[in-house]
Design a protein around this motif. Structure first.
Motif, PDB file in Angstrom:
ATOM      1  N   ALA A   1       0.835  -1.204   0.000  1.00 63.02           N
ATOM      2  CA  ALA A   1       0.000   0.000   0.000  1.00 63.02           C
ATOM      3  C   ALA A   1       0.866   1.249   0.000  1.00 63.02           C
ATOM      4  O   ALA A   1       0.584   2.216  -0.717  1.00 63.02           O
ATOM      5  CB  ALA A   1      -0.910  -0.007   1.224  1.00 63.02           C
TER       6      ALA A   1
ATOM      7  N   GLY B   1       3.925   1.506  -1.186  1.00 61.39           N
ATOM      8  CA  GLY B   1       4.519   1.650  -2.516  1.00 61.39           C
ATOM      9  C   GLY B   1       3.532   2.238  -3.495  1.00 61.39           C
ATOM     10  O   GLY B   1       3.845   3.170  -4.250  1.00 61.39           O
ATOM     11  N   LEU B   2       2.306   1.706  -3.487  1.00 60.86           N
ATOM     12  CA  LEU B   2       1.283   2.222  -4.400  1.00 60.86           C
ATOM     13  C   LEU B   2       0.960   3.675  -4.090  1.00 60.86           C
ATOM     14  O   LEU B   2       0.712   4.469  -4.998  1.00 60.86           O
ATOM     15  CB  LEU B   2       0.020   1.377  -4.284  1.00 60.86           C
ATOM     16  CG  LEU B   2       0.015   0.105  -5.130  1.00 60.86           C
ATOM     17  CD1 LEU B   2      -1.217  -0.717  -4.829  1.00 60.86           C
ATOM     18  CD2 LEU B   2       0.081   0.447  -6.604  1.00 60.86           C
ATOM     19  N   MET B   3       0.997   4.017  -2.783  1.00 60.97           N
ATOM     20  CA  MET B   3       0.698   5.394  -2.410  1.00 60.97           C
ATOM     21  C   MET B   3       1.740   6.340  -2.985  1.00 60.97           C
ATOM     22  O   MET B   3       1.411   7.388  -3.527  1.00 60.97           O
ATOM     23  CB  MET B   3       0.651   5.515  -0.885  1.00 60.97           C
ATOM     24  CG  MET B   3      -0.063   6.750  -0.419  1.00 60.97           C
ATOM     25  SD  MET B   3       0.291   7.117   1.295  1.00 60.97           S
ATOM     26  CE  MET B   3       1.709   8.155   1.137  1.00 60.97           C
ATOM     27  N   ILE B   4       3.001   5.905  -2.882  1.00 64.22           N
ATOM     28  CA  ILE B   4       4.068   6.764  -3.426  1.00 64.22           C
ATOM     29  C   ILE B   4       3.878   6.919  -4.933  1.00 64.22           C
ATOM     30  O   ILE B   4       3.980   8.028  -5.487  1.00 64.22           O
ATOM     31  CB  ILE B   4       5.449   6.168  -3.096  1.00 64.22           C
ATOM     32  CG1 ILE B   4       5.676   6.184  -1.584  1.00 64.22           C
ATOM     33  CG2 ILE B   4       6.535   6.962  -3.791  1.00 64.22           C
ATOM     34  CD1 ILE B   4       6.941   5.472  -1.169  1.00 64.22           C
ATOM     35  N   ALA B   5       3.575   5.797  -5.611  1.00 59.69           N
ATOM     36  CA  ALA B   5       3.404   5.853  -7.059  1.00 59.69           C
ATOM     37  C   ALA B   5       2.269   6.800  -7.424  1.00 59.69           C
ATOM     38  O   ALA B   5       2.415   7.670  -8.301  1.00 59.69           O
ATOM     39  CB  ALA B   5       3.125   4.452  -7.593  1.00 59.69           C
TER      40      ALA B   5
END
Lengths: 292, 110
Positions: A55, A57-61
Motif C-alpha cells: 500500500a 509503494g502504491l501510495m508513493i506511485a
C-alpha cells in the motif's frame, strides 16, 4: 549472425536474431525478481505488514503521478501568461517601430525641403533624380498593380515540384524566392520603382524568409502581397507577363493555386524607403573616375 | 484492499496537499512518473500471473525511480540530459506497453 547459445549452435539461427535487443526488451518486461521470489517460496502467507508495504509503494506511485499532473495543471496558466506577455511585447515594439518609421519619414521630408531650399535649381534637380533612383523620396506615376496571394487552401498537398525542396511545408504558399522572381521580373520588364506591401525596394533591399513569413528589409509581410511598380503601364504589364518570371508566376497559379491579379494603373504612389543607411561604402575618388 | 486504499490515499494527498516539488527535482518528475507507472503495471501483471511479491514490487519501484533519476542527473551533468531522459522514457514505455498487453491477455483472453 550465428546464434551464440551453445545448446542451439546446430539449429537454424532465429529469424529475429538481428533484433535481439528489441526482443529482450519486449520479452523481459516483467521484473525478473518476481519469478525468482515465486520460485523461492511457493505459498507466501500474506500478512498485514506486507499488505501495508504494498500500500505504501502504491501510495508513493499515485502521489508521484498526481503531483506531476497538478504541477502541469498549475503551470499551464503561467505558461499562457508568459506567452501573452511576449505577444504584447512584440506588438508594443512593432507599434513603436512603426512610430519611429513615421518620424523618420517626417524628418526626411523636412530634410528634403531644407536641402532643396538651400541648393540652387540645378543641384536640386540632380538630387531629386538621385532620390528617385535610390528610393529616398516618394514617387508617383503610371504603373501596374500586381496582387499575389497564397492559394485558397494553403495546406493543400500539391505535386512534387521543385517547390517541395525548400523548408516550407505548404506548397500553396508563396515563398520568398517566388517573390524574388516576381520582383526581378518587374525590374526586367522596365519598372522604375517597385514596392511590396508599402515597402519601397532599393539597391539595399533583401527579400528573404524567416520561418513561414516573407521578410522584406527585416519587416515581415502578411499576404496578400501587393506589388506596385512604376513604368509604362501596358508595356510593363505585357513585358512582365510574357517574360520568364511572369510565366513562372503563371505556372504557380496553374499548378499550385497561387492567386494573382495584375492591373494597369494611371497613377500609383510609392513611399520612400525607410532605411537607407550606408555605413561602409565611400565614393571612390572624383566623380566619373573608376579606380581599378 | 489496503493496497487500493493506499492508491486512493496517494491521489488524495497529491491532489489536496499539493506538495511543492523543489525546482532542483523538477526535471526528474517525468522520469519518476514513468517509473511509477511501470512499477504499478508490472505489479498488476505479476499479480495476474500469480507471482506477485510485495518486496520485489517496492524494491524494484524505488530502484527504478532512483536509477532513472541517476541516469538523467548524469546526463544533465554531461549535457545530454534530454536525450537520456528520452531513452529512459522509451525503455520504460516499451515495458509498460508489453505489461499492459499481458494484463489485457489475462483479463480479456485476447
Amino acid at each position: 549472425m550465428p546464434q551464440q547459445g551453445p545448446e542451439r549452435s546446430s539449429a537454424r539461427p532465429r529469424p529475429d536474431a538481428s533484433m535481439s535487443l528489441l526482443t529482450e526488451i519486449m520479452e523481459h518486461s516483467l521484473d525478473d525478481g518476481y519469478a525468482e521470489a515465486a520460485r523461492r517460496e511457493k505459498t507466501a502467507p500474506r500478512s498485514t505488514g506486507t499488505r501495508l508495504v504494498v500500500a505504501a509503494g502504491l501510495m508513493i506511485a499515485a502521489l508521484i503521478v498526481t503531483v506531476a499532473a497538478t504541477e502541469a495543471h498549475d503551470a499551464a496558466p503561467v505558461i499562457a501568461e508568459e506567452r501573452a506577455n511576449l505577444i504584447d511585447r512584440v506588438e508594443d515594439e512593432t507599434a513603436e517601430a512603426d512610430d519611429l518609421h513615421g518620424e523618420v519619414d517626417r524628418l526626411r521630408q523636412d530634410l528634403e525641403d531644407s536641402r532643396s531650399k538651400a541648393l540652387d535649381n540645378e543641384g536640386a534637380a540632380a538630387l531629386e533624380r538621385l532620390g528617385l533612383l535610390s528610393g529616398a523620396i516618394d514617387v508617383e506615376g503610371p504603373g501596374v498593380r500586381l496582387v499575389v496571394d497564397d492559394a485558397e487552401t494553403t495546406a493543400s498537398a500539391g505535386g512534387d515540384g521543385p517547390r517541395r525542396s525548400t523548408g516550407f511545408t505548404d506548397t500553396g504558399r508563396l515563398r520568398d524566392h517566388d517573390l524574388q522572381k516576381v520582383v526581378n521580373g518587374l525590374w526586367a520588364a522596365g519598372a522604375e520603382a517597385v514596392s511590396v506591401n508599402g515597402q519601397r525596394l532599393t539597391a539595399l533591399s533583401a527579400i528573404r524568409a524567416a520561418g513561414d513569413a516573407i521578410v522584406v528589409d527585416n519587416r515581415p509581410l502578411a499576404p496578400p502581397y501587393t506589388l506596385l511598380a512604376i513604368g509604362d503601364g501596358d508595356r510593363l504589364s505585357d513585358t512582365f507577363q510574357n517574360g520568364a518570371d511572369g510565366r513562372y508566376l503563371y505556372v504557380l497559379q496553374e499548378n499550385y493555386g497561387i492567386r494573382t491579379s495584375i492591373s494597369t494603373q494611371d497613377k500609383v504612389s510609392l513611399p520612400a524607403a525607410a532605411g537607407l543607411t550606408v555605413r561602409n561604402a565611400q565614393p571612390a575618388g572624383p566623380a566619373g573616375k573608376v579606380t581599378s | 484492499m489496503i493496497a487500493v486504499l493506499g492508491l486512493i490515499l496517494g491521489v488524495v494527498v497529491g491532489f489536496f496537499v499539493r506538495p511543492e516539488v523543489p525546482t532542483a527535482f523538477e526535471p526528474y518528475l517525468p522520469i519518476a512518473v514513468v517509473a511509477a507507472l511501470d512499477a504499478v503495471f508490472g505489479g498488476l501483471r505479476a499479480m495476474l500471473d500469480g507471482i506477485f511479491d510485495d518486496k520485489v514490487f517496492v524494491v524494484s519501484f524505488l530502484s527504478n525511480v532512483v536509477v532513472a533519476a541517476l541516469i538523467v542527473f548524469l546526463g544533465d551533468q554531461l549535457g545530454v540530459g534530454a536525450q537520456l531522459s528520452t531513452g529512459v522514457v522509451v525503455v520504460l514505455g516499451i515495458r509498460i506497453f508489453s505489461n499492459v498487453a499481458a494484463i489485457r491477455r489475462h483479463v480479456f483472453r485476447a
